[in-house]
Design an enzyme around this catalytic site. Sequence first.
Site, PDB file in Angstrom:
ATOM      1  N   LYS A   1       0.829  -1.207   0.000  1.00  0.00           N
ATOM      2  CA  LYS A   1       0.000   0.000   0.000  1.00  0.00           C
ATOM      3  C   LYS A   1       0.865   1.259   0.000  1.00  0.00           C
ATOM      4  O   LYS A   1       0.633   2.189  -0.751  1.00  0.00           O
ATOM      5  CB  LYS A   1      -0.917   0.017   1.231  1.00  0.00           C
ATOM      6  CG  LYS A   1      -1.913  -1.118   1.279  1.00  0.00           C
ATOM      7  CD  LYS A   1      -2.824  -1.009   2.498  1.00  0.00           C
ATOM      8  CE  LYS A   1      -2.088  -1.172   3.821  1.00  0.00           C
ATOM      9  NZ  LYS A   1      -1.465  -2.491   4.004  1.00  0.00           N
ATOM     10  N   THR A   2       1.859   1.268   0.884  1.00  0.00           N
ATOM     11  CA  THR A   2       2.707   2.454   0.973  1.00  0.00           C
ATOM     12  C   THR A   2       3.506   2.615  -0.319  1.00  0.00           C
ATOM     13  O   THR A   2       3.695   3.723  -0.819  1.00  0.00           O
ATOM     14  CB  THR A   2       3.628   2.352   2.197  1.00  0.00           C
ATOM     15  OG1 THR A   2       2.794   2.212   3.356  1.00  0.00           O
ATOM     16  CG2 THR A   2       4.476   3.593   2.362  1.00  0.00           C
TER      17      THR A   2
ATOM     18  N   ASP B   1      -1.928   7.875   3.786  1.00  0.00           N
ATOM     19  CA  ASP B   1      -1.477   6.525   4.160  1.00  0.00           C
ATOM     20  C   ASP B   1      -2.071   6.188   5.534  1.00  0.00           C
ATOM     21  O   ASP B   1      -2.450   7.093   6.274  1.00  0.00           O
ATOM     22  CB  ASP B   1       0.062   6.497   4.236  1.00  0.00           C
ATOM     23  CG  ASP B   1       0.631   5.067   4.194  1.00  0.00           C
ATOM     24  OD1 ASP B   1      -0.149   4.102   4.090  1.00  0.00           O
ATOM     25  OD2 ASP B   1       1.871   4.927   4.262  1.00  0.00           O
ATOM     26  N   GLU B   2      -2.147   4.921   5.874  1.00  0.00           N
ATOM     27  CA  GLU B   2      -2.650   4.480   7.187  1.00  0.00           C
ATOM     28  C   GLU B   2      -4.011   5.127   7.485  1.00  0.00           C
ATOM     29  O   GLU B   2      -4.260   5.633   8.578  1.00  0.00           O
ATOM     30  CB  GLU B   2      -1.658   4.831   8.309  1.00  0.00           C
ATOM     31  CG  GLU B   2      -0.235   4.336   8.074  1.00  0.00           C
ATOM     32  CD  GLU B   2      -0.028   2.876   8.426  1.00  0.00           C
ATOM     33  OE1 GLU B   2      -1.000   2.198   8.825  1.00  0.00           O
ATOM     34  OE2 GLU B   2       1.129   2.413   8.279  1.00  0.00           O
TER      35      GLU B   2
ATOM     36  N   GLN C   1      -5.620  -3.149  10.807  1.00  0.00           N
ATOM     37  CA  GLN C   1      -4.499  -2.538  11.519  1.00  0.00           C
ATOM     38  C   GLN C   1      -4.897  -1.252  12.231  1.00  0.00           C
ATOM     39  O   GLN C   1      -4.048  -0.430  12.563  1.00  0.00           O
ATOM     40  CB  GLN C   1      -3.351  -2.252  10.549  1.00  0.00           C
ATOM     41  CG  GLN C   1      -2.744  -3.518   9.975  1.00  0.00           C
ATOM     42  CD  GLN C   1      -1.539  -3.208   9.086  1.00  0.00           C
ATOM     43  OE1 GLN C   1      -0.520  -2.728   9.564  1.00  0.00           O
ATOM     44  NE2 GLN C   1      -1.662  -3.477   7.804  1.00  0.00           N
TER      45      GLN C   1
ATOM     46  N   ARG D   1       5.009  -7.545  10.939  1.00  0.00           N
ATOM     47  CA  ARG D   1       6.214  -6.746  10.688  1.00  0.00           C
ATOM     48  C   ARG D   1       7.370  -7.627  10.245  1.00  0.00           C
ATOM     49  O   ARG D   1       8.369  -7.154   9.731  1.00  0.00           O
ATOM     50  CB  ARG D   1       6.667  -5.966  11.939  1.00  0.00           C
ATOM     51  CG  ARG D   1       5.688  -4.964  12.531  1.00  0.00           C
ATOM     52  CD  ARG D   1       5.201  -3.966  11.542  1.00  0.00           C
ATOM     53  NE  ARG D   1       3.907  -4.394  11.012  1.00  0.00           N
ATOM     54  CZ  ARG D   1       3.395  -3.917   9.881  1.00  0.00           C
ATOM     55  NH1 ARG D   1       4.039  -3.038   9.165  1.00  0.00           N
ATOM     56  NH2 ARG D   1       2.225  -4.339   9.438  1.00  0.00           N
TER      57      ARG D   1
HETATM   58  P1  ATP Z   1       1.685  -2.157   5.968  1.00  0.00           P
HETATM   59  O1  ATP Z   1       0.246  -2.607   5.947  1.00  0.00           O
HETATM   60  O2  ATP Z   1       2.471  -2.900   6.951  1.00  0.00           O
HETATM   61  O3  ATP Z   1       1.815  -0.674   6.026  1.00  0.00           O
HETATM   62  P2  ATP Z   1       2.054  -1.986   3.125  1.00  0.00           P
HETATM   63  O4  ATP Z   1       0.839  -2.586   2.520  1.00  0.00           O
HETATM   64  O5  ATP Z   1       2.148  -0.518   3.171  1.00  0.00           O
HETATM   65  O6  ATP Z   1       2.292  -2.626   4.566  1.00  0.00           O
HETATM   66  P3  ATP Z   1       4.616  -1.834   1.863  1.00  0.00           P
HETATM   67  O7  ATP Z   1       5.361  -1.425   3.055  1.00  0.00           O
HETATM   68  O8  ATP Z   1       4.317  -0.852   0.804  1.00  0.00           O
HETATM   69  O9  ATP Z   1       3.274  -2.578   2.318  1.00  0.00           O
HETATM   70  O10 ATP Z   1       5.318  -3.066   1.171  1.00  0.00           O
HETATM   71  C1  ATP Z   1       5.798  -4.175   1.915  1.00  0.00           C
HETATM   72  C2  ATP Z   1       7.089  -4.689   1.297  1.00  0.00           C
HETATM   73  O11 ATP Z   1       6.844  -5.265   0.046  1.00  0.00           O
HETATM   74  C3  ATP Z   1       8.083  -3.583   1.054  1.00  0.00           C
HETATM   75  O12 ATP Z   1       9.367  -4.077   1.316  1.00  0.00           O
HETATM   76  C4  ATP Z   1       7.881  -3.268  -0.412  1.00  0.00           C
HETATM   77  O13 ATP Z   1       9.037  -2.711  -0.975  1.00  0.00           O
HETATM   78  C5  ATP Z   1       7.595  -4.636  -0.976  1.00  0.00           C
HETATM   79  N1  ATP Z   1       6.740  -4.616  -2.187  1.00  0.00           N
HETATM   80  C6  ATP Z   1       5.566  -4.017  -2.348  1.00  0.00           C
HETATM   81  N2  ATP Z   1       5.047  -4.249  -3.559  1.00  0.00           N
HETATM   82  C7  ATP Z   1       5.928  -5.036  -4.208  1.00  0.00           C
HETATM   83  C8  ATP Z   1       5.967  -5.637  -5.506  1.00  0.00           C
HETATM   84  N3  ATP Z   1       4.993  -5.487  -6.399  1.00  0.00           N
HETATM   85  N4  ATP Z   1       7.048  -6.391  -5.804  1.00  0.00           N
HETATM   86  C9  ATP Z   1       8.030  -6.578  -4.907  1.00  0.00           C
HETATM   87  N5  ATP Z   1       8.055  -6.046  -3.685  1.00  0.00           N
HETATM   88  C10 ATP Z   1       7.011  -5.285  -3.323  1.00  0.00           C
HETATM   89 MG    MG Z   2       2.318   0.836   4.792  1.00  0.00          MG
END
Ligand code: ATP
Ligand code: MG
Length: 756
Positions: free
Chosen positions: A49-50, A235-236, A272, A635
């Site tokens: 997402k981030t 975000d969040e 979350q 995490r």
């Molecule tokens: P959270 O809910 O914990 O905030 P998130 O959904 O924001 O998580 P991110 O932090 O954006 O997730 O991504 C998690 C990990 O996966 C990061 O290390 C990111 O670089 C990697 N990632 C995200 N999308 C891809 C992708 N399409 N291919 C490879 N790696 C990815």
């Molecule tokens: Mg995130």
Amino acid sequence: MNLVSRKPNRILNMMSHSPLLDGLNPAQMAAVQHIGGPLLVVAGAGSGKTRVLTRRIAYLMAERGVAPYQILAITFTNKAAGEMKERVAELVGPIARSMWVSTFHSACVRLLRQEASRLGYGNSFSIYDQADSLKLISLVAKDLNLDVKRYPARQFQSMISSAKNELLGPHDYAAKAQNQFEQVVAEVYAVYQRRLQSANAMDFDDLILKSVEVLQSFPEAKARFRSRFRHVLVDEYQDTNHAQYILVRELVGSDNEGIAPAELCVVGDADQSIYGFRGATIRNILQFEMDYPNATTILLEQNYRSTQNILDAANAVITKNESRKEKNLWTEAGSGAQLVGYVAENEHDEAEFVKDEIRSLQRAGTSEPGDSAIFYRTNAQSRVFEEIFMRAALPYKVVGGLRFYERKEVKDLLAYLRVLANPNDEVSLRRIINVPKRGIGDRALDHVDAYAVRNNLTFWSGLHRSNEIPEMPARAAGAVNLFLSMLSALHVLVEAKIRPSVIIEAVLEQSGLMSELSSSSDPQDEVRLENLQELVAVSMEYESRPIESLGEDEEISLAGFLEQVSLVADADEIPEGEDHGGVVTLMTLHTAKGLEFPTVFLTGLEDGVFPHSRTLGEKSEIEEERRLAYVGLTRAQARLYVTRAEYRSSWGSPTYNPASRFLDEIPETVIDWRNKGTASSTFTKVRNFSAPPARPTGKKSTAIELTVGERVSHDTFGLGTVISLAGEGDRAEATINFGPYGEKRLLLRYAPVEKL
Ligand code: ATP
Ligand code: MG
């Protein structure tokens, strides 16, 4: 609602060759490329997402010709904001400065620095933290002659804060008051708000509330921001409270307001949501589609962070929450290592285990200390880890806790600076007027206060008339005048726009803070002096910030420096870089949100610790704790440890806590138990023994019968082993070893002990 992720063909057609789409899956690409109406990206942890949010910002500029100043992005920490800005600066150069990427609070400060005069505030208003606000509330309660025992200031504070998060002003609150207590709160709230305004100060909740007020009451101001921000990204999103929600809604606007609504993109995960206690409402995310009927929702289901075993554990836990949408999170990473489970005898053993494990992972070349994070429910739990890591010379960093900026000497120095920036800041003024001691006592201040109230003056103006206050002793009046002339000399530096670090050094010398500490023989004072010097260093760092990191309306100034320090969040202290500076990072579960680490130790998994004892009775609170567990578990990238202690000292008495229900919810198949403990989880029905010892009453007529070697538990001392027995009948005694409490000789007839 469009479920774009179910329509892969459309996505494929939309694909272009922008390098900004590399490394994204089709659903992520769709989110980055989405044009038009509100977009909600909902997805489990670690699904990118981030990453989508960051890429979308870059994409808007690179591919859609959006100018940086048209973008407002809200992140959870100032640090995340800084990183995002840097990345965008690499792409578009220094013009990235004009993009607003920040936390809600920082964004509101920027808005208010421009607009607060509409509400009768000066633009150099002070920002009060929790402690400052509590201080002012106590002053108000004192002035209203409220009994502090019956009405603790903290309670006022939390009720006022909730009211503000619901956008209820003092009048609205008074109108809704249901009982006498709420009427008292309403009164305190009204006076508190007046005092804040006359001190030209805002508390944290005001930053949001007043921004909303500006937008709602002043159409020109609103039109200015509305026509500026064409893109709003959050975000969040699950952790926004009602006030923040309305702020976003006002900034985005609706179709029939002359200016087209901004494009809104929010990303979050209802599972979350962990700030319900601060007024965050999951409703904002669950009902997004209702509030924005033309919204598009994109689901992300692939997790890129963790192994399958870690996800299985996290999914199994979160599934136990009732009111939630089922999600299907999967990973290509393979099952990976099993989780490691460990039941320690007490919290020291738990910390020893963690330390040994970090060392052996390092020896094996599997994981460096900088790859590891340790999570716990409350800040106080860090202490044992610190002791044991220190002894073992294992480098670590505790994030949060008693923070640097909350230390007394640092707050004193900052209070001087705040008064220089805003002399009406009453809380800061009172804090420093007699620090170091200069003969201005509380009585003298009471006289000033009374005089100021009688003559309808601010406290600051009252001080300037000390000579005219009849009750004021001449000595005290003289001391006040000296203090004021020192401040006015320092103020000249501020007017001359001298660098903050130079002003700080001048304050340290002129105020006497420095000489007081350096002449002391107390070793603690040496530490205090170092902390003050550290603040000088922080200000120098601030002054050397690269120009791109400043907003277009920001300049290096004392006010800017104060603003930066007021808004630091726990998460901003996390050591930077891939390897986190080579140190183990310790933090609470709340701070861990949004982060990831190769190795995670989730500790203190005991009912009463996590879930926190305060939440045990209430289903909705347990559900929030469970979401916190989900945050913690997700995490971890490669290795996840789950640990608990059979007993731990809380508030000075050992407490036996059964295994956390969250631990029980993790399927046995994914855990490799290194140690299951002695009492093990078959003991879960035993109550929490932290209650005060039972009074010796006549009720217990016969003494409990024990044998040597038997394990017992005692209401106060926790678990123990019987060492020897003596006497008979009513005189029966036992000597029992209670671990950290040592050996106790107990008269069994009266002792609150039970056999295990
Ligand atoms: P959270 O809910 O914990 O905030 P998130 O959904 O924001 O998580 P991110 O932090 O954006 O997730 O991504 C998690 C990990 O996966 C990061 O290390 C990111 O670089 C990697 N990632 C995200 N999308 C891809 C992708 N399409 N291919 C490879 N790696 C990815
Ligand atoms: Mg995130």
